[in-house]
Design an enzyme around this catalytic site. Structure first.
Site, mmCIF file in Angstrom:
data_model
loop_
_atom_site.group_PDB
_atom_site.id
_atom_site.type_symbol
_atom_site.label_atom_id
_atom_site.label_comp_id
_atom_site.label_asym_id
_atom_site.label_seq_id
_atom_site.Cartn_x
_atom_site.Cartn_y
_atom_site.Cartn_z
ATOM 1 C CB SER A 152 -0.943 -0.062 1.196
ATOM 2 O OG SER A 152 -1.984 0.853 1.078
ATOM 3 C CG ASP A 160 -7.178 -2.761 -3.519
ATOM 4 O OD1 ASP A 160 -7.861 -1.996 -2.792
ATOM 5 O OD2 ASP A 160 -5.950 -2.853 -3.460
ATOM 6 C CG HIS A 171 -5.619 -2.304 -0.080
ATOM 7 N ND1 HIS A 171 -5.182 -1.670 -1.221
ATOM 8 C CD2 HIS A 171 -4.886 -1.783 0.932
ATOM 9 C CE1 HIS A 171 -4.232 -0.784 -0.910
ATOM 10 N NE2 HIS A 171 -4.028 -0.845 0.396
#
Lengths: 452, 435
Positions: free
Chosen positions: A258, A353, A388
């Protein structure tokens, strides 16, 4: 998969319960977990023996977290003619997972009924194991009404024996270093988490258990005055690690998830002090290359938060940043020029995601590298149904969790995406492939400066 | 880095295992055909260092798998998956007569396994290994609880498996060296048995009063175990090694209180004055002390003290009256007790009495007296201080390392199956066939 009809099940349950009651005055079934102590990315075998044959039972796992929440998973089984249930071999007919799932009792865990909303399970103290209690109960739907017939405890470790944990606070750089056992020196990873969570050590501890010196860098705690200062922080961190006596200087890679992947892209694309073959390779999970030039990460976050009014909220009122994220990255001037990267790269993304357009980011990275004739550097993994938060294997899936917006007291529930079974399969598969990618580039490839 | 670097990856799976679990030692990414030494090092609680090593040649993929590839030299040879543990010996320069035994079973045995360039045989302390890992070997599975027992004047420790229970129970007795030896009971609890290790020769009450315990001591232990809320009172077995066998057989046959579901007797004998107390039995052995022999290294051989096996029925436990299954484990090279001769006599007595269907004998050629849980090193002799003699002697136990280690592994596996079948059910004879 054959289904078990309800009345038949109830009859079986009653008969078995009577038999089991009689038995438990004698001896109960035996539940064993092999191995009982393992690393978190290792599989185990859960076996129940000495049941009556054809007996409906439920296998139940329970974990009391450091945050004092209870997490559980369970599967409904029927013993075979030998009175055995093998979670590795048999089918679960219902519960938090179905089908043949050797590790279902771990990856399908979720907070017990009545828990607070939006919980996330993460181990903070990696020096102690995660304790999971696995028990067997008679019956299926009503298994909770009865005390367990047998239970056993499994220890799941992030740290292998001999791994050393060292707090680092040097030249302003803070983080935790994990060193594998053995004489060294070792290939090494700079490990970076995402935004909003503080310093998480567990992936680094696990990487050290797999033979890499791993530095979990704390990069969001301090307030960097400018983008330059912040960039220098990362370069300094990289150099501290590279110069550590237990580190092989030309076998240092970067792993980020991320926001951490943003740092990885940024550092690799723009650093001038980091020369050829360094970093040796990078792994970006849930890749994000949004980084307006001249901004610090926190400033970037502030800009992001100005778009929150455009955020999409689902039927549960969970917040997704994906759609406005797409708008933001559409403008290339907002993004890291990933075309400048010259080292092997592995991108791991979940197609479901909902937090960030990470798949589109990966497409863009591929396009830019292709334009520069560097497509051979890129490996991509994209998992349908995964979200995610792609974590080490067998950890529970969180489709949405509480999130505190940086710099504000505002708590939201962020939608990460993913569907549990697909997401868990992705975690297991991607971890194996990440380790294999790292082994190839950091362990097996010959050193550039080899004598011919 | 100027030279081409080959980083050897050494791994041991599992890195944390129980003492009786196998592991897989793997070296990867070595130069194909290269010679490497894999070495295990352990420092035991009393500070002595032990080592074991094997000489290997990497295959065409640069891999060495200890469970598949042969060692061509070292402390063991051939394909020996667990050779790095069972062939442990004190490092050169150590004093003689050492025996590896863990006292604190709540912590693991820590072993460092390393790989070295070439086929090395000595001077490891001065060499830098290519790679090394740490391995933990545990006697206690997670969740097993240790409870000291002092009730009724006992000196004992109870190990309870994790879970609600109730569990079958086990009384665990060791031999003439005395002390509270806990490791086997801890390991058996890790397999689902509520196991009580008992000190009956150097118990607190004996140390304080100078008097040996009487038969009631063992019956008290049985009662305490039976009455424990997590123990299945109708399923209790007893396991004894060496002198512990004498107690086990006596209790199994003669006690009005102790009703065993099974008995395991390792390296022992049924020869004893029937209805004698512990003290009387010990005095009986001492009477025959002149039959003690010595090896050419001056090690004490005590096997003749009970030979020849008497024909007088008052000098042997009447095993014909035994009502529970009995597993006898015998090392044919036992130099400390005449376990093989005793086993043969027991077999005859039970055949005559008609209860030989209860008897199973496991007899191992070239195994010695100390048949312990698997993968712990074999001691052919070691120093011993018994309760009867003041000074330490060098006692010859017998056995040849390779065969003795195989016997330990085989006997343990069969013993656990025997206990599971007799204590956990046996309703489904195929239940434990995978073990």
């Amino acid at each position: 998969m054959w289904s078990v009809t309800r009345p038949l099940l109830q009859e079986c349950t009653l008969a078995c319960y009577r038999l089991l009651s009689a038995m438990t005055q004698a001896v109960p079934p035996i539940l064993s977990i092999t191995p009982s102590r393992a690393l978190v990315d290792e599989k185990f075998q859960v076996l129940v023996e000495n049941l009556p044959p054809g007996c409906p039972v439920t296998l139940h796992s329970l974990h009391h977290s450091e945050d004092k929440d209870d997490w559980e998973a369970y599967g409904h089984y029927v013993s075979d003619h030998r009175g055995v249930v093998s979670v590795t071999e048999d089918l679960s007919f219902g519960g938090t997972y179905t089908g043949k799932e050797p590790m279902g009792l771990l990856w399908s865990m979720r907070p017990v009924p009545g828990s607070r909303e939006g919980l996330r399970l993460r181990k903070i103290n990696v020096c102690t194991p995660m304790l999971v209690n696995i028990s067997v109960h008679s019956g299926h739907e009503d298994f909770r009404d009865r005390t367990p017939l047998a239970s056993a405890l499994a220890e799941r470790w992030y740290m292998a024996p001999g791994v050393k944990r060292i707090d680092i606070n040097k030249q302003g750089v803070q983080g935790t270093l994990f060193i594998p056992p053995g004489p060294g020196p070792f290939p090494t990873l700079l490990d970076m988490w995402g935004g909003g969570v503080g310093l998480l050590e567990y992936r680094s501890a696990l990487l050290a258990s797999r033979g890499y010196v791993s530095f979990s860098l704390d990069y969001l705690r301090s307030e960097h005055l400018s983008a330059d200062v912040e960039f220098k922080y990362f370069e300094t961190a990289f150099n501290i690690i590279r110069n550590h006596p237990q580190v092989i200087p030309d076998r240092v890679g970067i792993l980020g998830i991320s926001l951490g992947s943003t740092v990885a892209f940024n550092l690799t694309a723009y650093s001038t002090i980091i020369k050829v073959n360094v970093p040796r390779c990078i792994v970006c999970i849930s890749s994000n290359h949004y980084h307006p030039p001249g901004t610090t990460l926190k400033a970037g976050f502030k800009i992001l938060s100005k778009h929150f009014h455009k955020a999409h909220f689902d039927e549960n009122n969970y917040m997704s940043w994906r759609s406005f994220g797409l708008d933001l990255i559409a403008d290339p001037s907002n993004n890291v020029e990933v075309g400048r990267i010259n080292c092997p790269m592995l991108l791991v993304n979940g197609c479901d995601d909902q937090n960030w357009p990470t798949v589109e980011t990966a497409e863009e990275v591929a396009r830019l590298l292709r334009e520069g004739g560097k497509e051979h550097l890129l490996s991509r993994l994209a998992y349908p149904g995964a979200g995610h938060l792609i974590e080490p294997p067998f950890s529970p899936h969180f489709r949405a969790t509480k999130f505190i917006i940086l710099n504000s007291k505002k708590k939201v529930i962020l939608l990460w995406g993913g569907h549990t079974k697909a997401h868990s399969d992705a975690q297991e598969d991607s971890w194996r492939k990440i380790l294999s990618f790292l082994q190839l580039h950091l362990y097996h490839s010959p050193s550039v400066k080899a004598k011919l | 880095m100027q030279l081409s670097l080959r980083l050897k990856c050494l791994s041991v799976q599992p890195s944390r295992g129980l003492m009786d679990e196998k592991f897989i030692v793997l070296v990867q990414n070595a130069l194909p055909g290269s010679q490497l030494t894999i070495r295990a090092l352990h420092q035991c609680e009393d500070g002595h260092s032990w080592e074991a090593f094997g000489h290997y040649t990497a295959d065409t993929t640069g891999t060495i798998n200890v469970s598949e590839d042969p060692s061509i030299g070292g402390t063991y040879s051939g394909v020996e998956q667990m050779g790095l543990l069972w062939s442990f010996r004190p490092i050169p320069g150590s004093k003689s007569g050492l025996r590896m035994r863990k006292k604190n079973i709540q912590t693991p045995m820590e072993v460092t396994i390393s790989v070295y360039q070439g086929h090395q045989t000595e001077g490891f302390a001065d060499l830098v290994p290519l790679s090394g890992v740490a391995v933990e070997r545990w006697y206690m599975a997670p969740g097993v609880r240790r409870i000291p027992v002092t009730e009724g004047g006992l000196t004992a420790a109870l190990f309870l498996p994790s879970g609600p229970g109730p569990f079958p129970g086990l009384l665990d007795l060791w031999g003439g060296g005395g002390q509270l030896v806990e490791y086997r009971a801890a390991l058996l609890a890790s397999h689902g048995f509520a196991s009580m290790a008992i000190d009956y020769l150097t118990a607190k009450i004996t140390m304080e009063t100078g008097k040996m315990v009487d038969n009631q001591y063992f019956e008290t232990a049985y009662r305490v175990l039976q009455q424990h809320p997590q123990v299945c009172g109708s399923k209790i077995a007893m396991i004894g090694l060496s002198f512990g066998t004498s107690i086990t057989l006596k209790m199994a046959v003669y006690s009005e209180v102790i009703k065993l579901s099974a008995a395991v007797c390792i390296s022992g004998s049924h020869v004893q004055p029937v209805d004698g107390s512990v003290e009387e039995i010990l005095r009986f052995f001492q009477k025959n002390g002149e039959k003690t022999r010595f090896s050419e290294k001056n090690e004490v051989i005590w096997r003749d003290l009970l030979l020849p096996i008497p024909t007088d029925p008052s000098l042997k436990v009447n095993v014909g009256r035994l009502q529970c299954p009995l597993l006898l484990v015998v090392g044919e090279d036992d130099q400390n007790w005449p376990s093989q001769e005793s086993a043969l006599d027991i077999k005859e007595m039970m055949a005559r009495a008609g209860n030989s269907h209860l008897l199973t004998v496991l007899s191992y050629p070239n195994a010695g007296h100390l048949i312990e849980p698997p993968y712990t090193p074999h001691a052919r002799s070691s120093t011993l201080k018994t309760v009867e003699i003041e000074e330490k002697v060098m006692c010859l136990w017998g056995g040849q390392t390779v065969e003795h280690s195989r016997a330990q592994e085989d006997a343990w596996k069969k013993m656990v199956v025997f206990l599971k079948e007799n204590l956990y059910g046996g309703r489904n004879p195929t239940s434990f066939s995978h073990l």
